[in-house]
Structures are given as structure tokens and as C-alpha cells.
Design an enzyme around this catalytic site. Structure first.
Site, short mmCIF file in Angstrom:
data_model
loop_
_atom_site.label_atom_id
_atom_site.label_comp_id
_atom_site.label_asym_id
_atom_site.label_seq_id
_atom_site.Cartn_x
_atom_site.Cartn_y
_atom_site.Cartn_z
CG HIS A 1 -3.97 -0.33 -3.22
ND1 HIS A 1 -4.73 -0.49 -2.06
CD2 HIS A 1 -4.67 0.55 -3.98
CE1 HIS A 1 -5.81 0.26 -2.14
NE2 HIS A 1 -5.80 0.90 -3.29
CG ASP B 1 -7.27 -3.20 0.31
OD1 ASP B 1 -7.12 -3.47 1.52
OD2 ASP B 1 -6.47 -2.49 -0.33
CG MET C 1 -1.36 5.01 1.75
SD MET C 1 -1.92 4.90 3.45
CE MET C 1 -2.88 3.39 3.38
CG MET D 1 -10.66 0.83 -2.12
SD MET D 1 -9.23 -0.11 -1.52
CE MET D 1 -9.22 0.29 0.24
CG ASP E 1 -2.02 -0.96 1.18
OD1 ASP E 1 -2.76 -0.93 0.18
OD2 ASP E 1 -2.19 -1.76 2.12
CG MET F 1 -4.59 3.95 -1.84
SD MET F 1 -4.71 3.27 -0.17
CE MET F 1 -3.31 2.17 -0.20
C1 DX5 Z 1 -6.33 0.72 3.20
C2 DX5 Z 1 -5.34 -0.22 2.54
C3 DX5 Z 1 -5.50 -1.64 2.96
C4 DX5 Z 1 -5.30 -1.91 4.41
C5 DX5 Z 1 -5.96 -3.19 4.80
O1 DX5 Z 1 -6.21 1.97 2.67
O2 DX5 Z 1 -5.49 -0.19 1.14
O3 DX5 Z 1 -4.72 -2.52 2.16
O4 DX5 Z 1 -3.95 -1.93 4.77
O5 DX5 Z 1 -5.82 -3.35 6.16
P1 DX5 Z 1 -6.87 -4.14 7.05
O6 DX5 Z 1 -6.91 -5.52 6.53
O7 DX5 Z 1 -6.28 -4.02 8.40
O8 DX5 Z 1 -8.19 -3.44 6.90
ZN ZN Z 2 -4.56 -1.77 -0.21
#
Ligand code: DX5
Ligand code: ZN
Length: 219
Positions: A65, A174, A36, A136, A34, A67
Site C-alpha cells: 500500500h 483499511d 509512507m 480507507m 504500508d 501512501m
Molecule cells: C493507515 C494504514 C493502515 C494501518 C492499519 O494509514 O494504511 O494499514 O496500519 O492499522 P490499524 O488496523 O491499526 O488501524
Molecule cells: Zn494500509
């Protein structure tokens, strides 16, 4: 199809190499990474240097992923860092088709993600080109949130829609995925499950095994 993609966002970064080895050994199918930017989502996580480092110690499929706003700016760098697949957010791209085409041209798998409020109709221009659609199940930005149950309907709608248009993308979910809901979400049509907290909190090997048992798969 059932694939588990542990999200390293929930890992202990002081033991990242060890924990990645544990999920790999436990038989998780992909590693979810992830990224961000503090703009598309409020949080900042990590970027290419971390991916480059862990690439050296893992052969797992790296499911990145993004973001981040206008991910097209960085697609090539993430591929060079070691991504096997890149998923971007439809909401973050001013030209989604161009972004998808650019990622494909780098020779990696391409996915598009949508937030809980975003309808699946935004995928129209690209849906036949995608390897993956990520629904999501929480608002992106943080691990450890509760799954928004309305999103399960969206998974069902997407599965029906995929059949209607004969598309081949897989359906990933996710956010807030755990033992209590994985079977229901699988029955709705999801195939690739991201789980952060539910994998990395406690015993990683046991957690991965418990996921497989919950959906009734052997490997
Ligand atoms: C949220 C992320 C997820 C997150 C999932 O923005 O994209 O991948 O880390 O974490 P859990 O499984 O703890 O919800
Ligand atoms: Zn994610």
C-alpha cells in the site's frame, strides 16, 4: 470471499520475521505492507530494503500500500523488491490511468485506494482495469485509529456500483478494522480486510483465528 491482510505497520520490528511467520502460520491470506513518504501522509514508515528482506522469509502475497506522492516513480522498484500487488492512492497520482497501466505492465496486481473524503467517482477512468479498490476507513498515515463509520456506506455504494458496471475488482478496507466491526463491514460488501493493531497486539495466532470466527469462515 474473506481475506485477512495483517498490516506489519503494527508489528514489533525487532521481531518482524517471527511475527510474519506467525501470521502466515495462523492462516492470514496476505501481508499488508504500508509505505509512507512523509509527504502524501505525515508519517514515514519503511521502503524497499525492508520488503526485500522479508521477501526472503515469506511466501505470502505481498500487498504493498503506497501512501506516497506520484507512486509511478517507484513502482518498478517495489516490484523488484518483492511486491505481488501494488495499491496507489488516487489523490497521489497526477495521471491515475498512466500509473495503473504502468503497474500492470510490471505483471503485478494493481489497486487504487481512496481516502475517506474522496468519492468513488474518481475511479471512473480505471475501474475496469483494477484488481482491487481500497476504501480507507481512516485517514491514512497512522495505525491504531478508530474506523470512520460513514465509510461503511461507501463500501456499500462501491459494491453496488461494481455490479452495475460488471467490474471484477475486489473491495478492500483499511483502518480501524477489528473484531467489533469486521462482520458489519463484510456485510456491507468488503472482502479483503487490513488489520494492524487488532492482529499484532496480543497473541497473533489467536487474533487471526478470532477474525475468521467473527465472519464465520473456516480458512
Ligand atoms: C493507515 C494504514 C493502515 C494501518 C492499519 O494509514 O494504511 O494499514 O496500519 O492499522 P490499524 O488496523 O491499526 O488501524
Ligand atoms: Zn494500509
Amino acid at each position: 470471499m474473506f481475506k485477512l491482510a495483517p498490516s506489519i505497520l503494527a508489528a514489533d520490528f525487532a521481531k518482524l520475521g517471527e511475527q510474519i511467520a506467525a501470521v502466515e502460520q495462523a492462516g492470514a491470506h496476505e501481508l499488508h505492507i504500508d509505505v509512507m513518504d512523509g509527504l502524501f501522509v505525515p508519517s514515514i514508515s519503511f521502503g524497499m530494503p525492508v520488503i526485500e528482506s522479508i521477501r526472503k522469509v515469506s511466501n505470502m502475497f505481498f500487498d504493498v500500500h503506497l501512501m506516497i506522492t506520484e507512486p509511478i516513480r517507484y513502482a518498478e522498484e517495489f516490484v523488484k523488491a518483492g511486491a505481488d500487488g501494488i495499491t496507489v492512492h488516487a489523490e497521489a497520482c497526477s495521471d491515475l490511468k498512466k500509473t495503473v497501466d504502468a503497474i500492470k505492465a510490471y505483471g503485478v496486481k494493481v489497486g487504487v485506494s481512496i481516502k475517506p473524503e474522496t468519492p468513488i467517482s474518481v475511479l471512473a477512468d480505471v475501474e475496469l482495469d483494477l484488481d482491487r479498490v481500497l476504501i480507507m476507513t481512516v485517514n491514512p498515515g497512522f495505525g491504531g485509529q478508530k474506523l470512520i463509520s460513514e465509510c461503511i456506506e461507501k463500501v456499500k455504494d462501491l459494491a453496488k456500483h461494481r455490479e452495475k458496471i460488471s467490474a471484477t475488482f475486489d473491495i478492500q478496507v483499511d483502518g480501524g478494522i477489528g473484531l467489533a466491526n469486521v462482520k458489519t463491514v463484510a456485510e456491507a460488501g468488503a472482502e479483503v480486510f487490513v488489520a494492524g493493531t487488532a492482529v499484532f497486539r496480543g497473541d497473533i495466532m489467536q487474533n487471526v483465528q478470532a477474525f475468521k470466527e467473527a465472519v464465520g469462515v473456516a480458512d
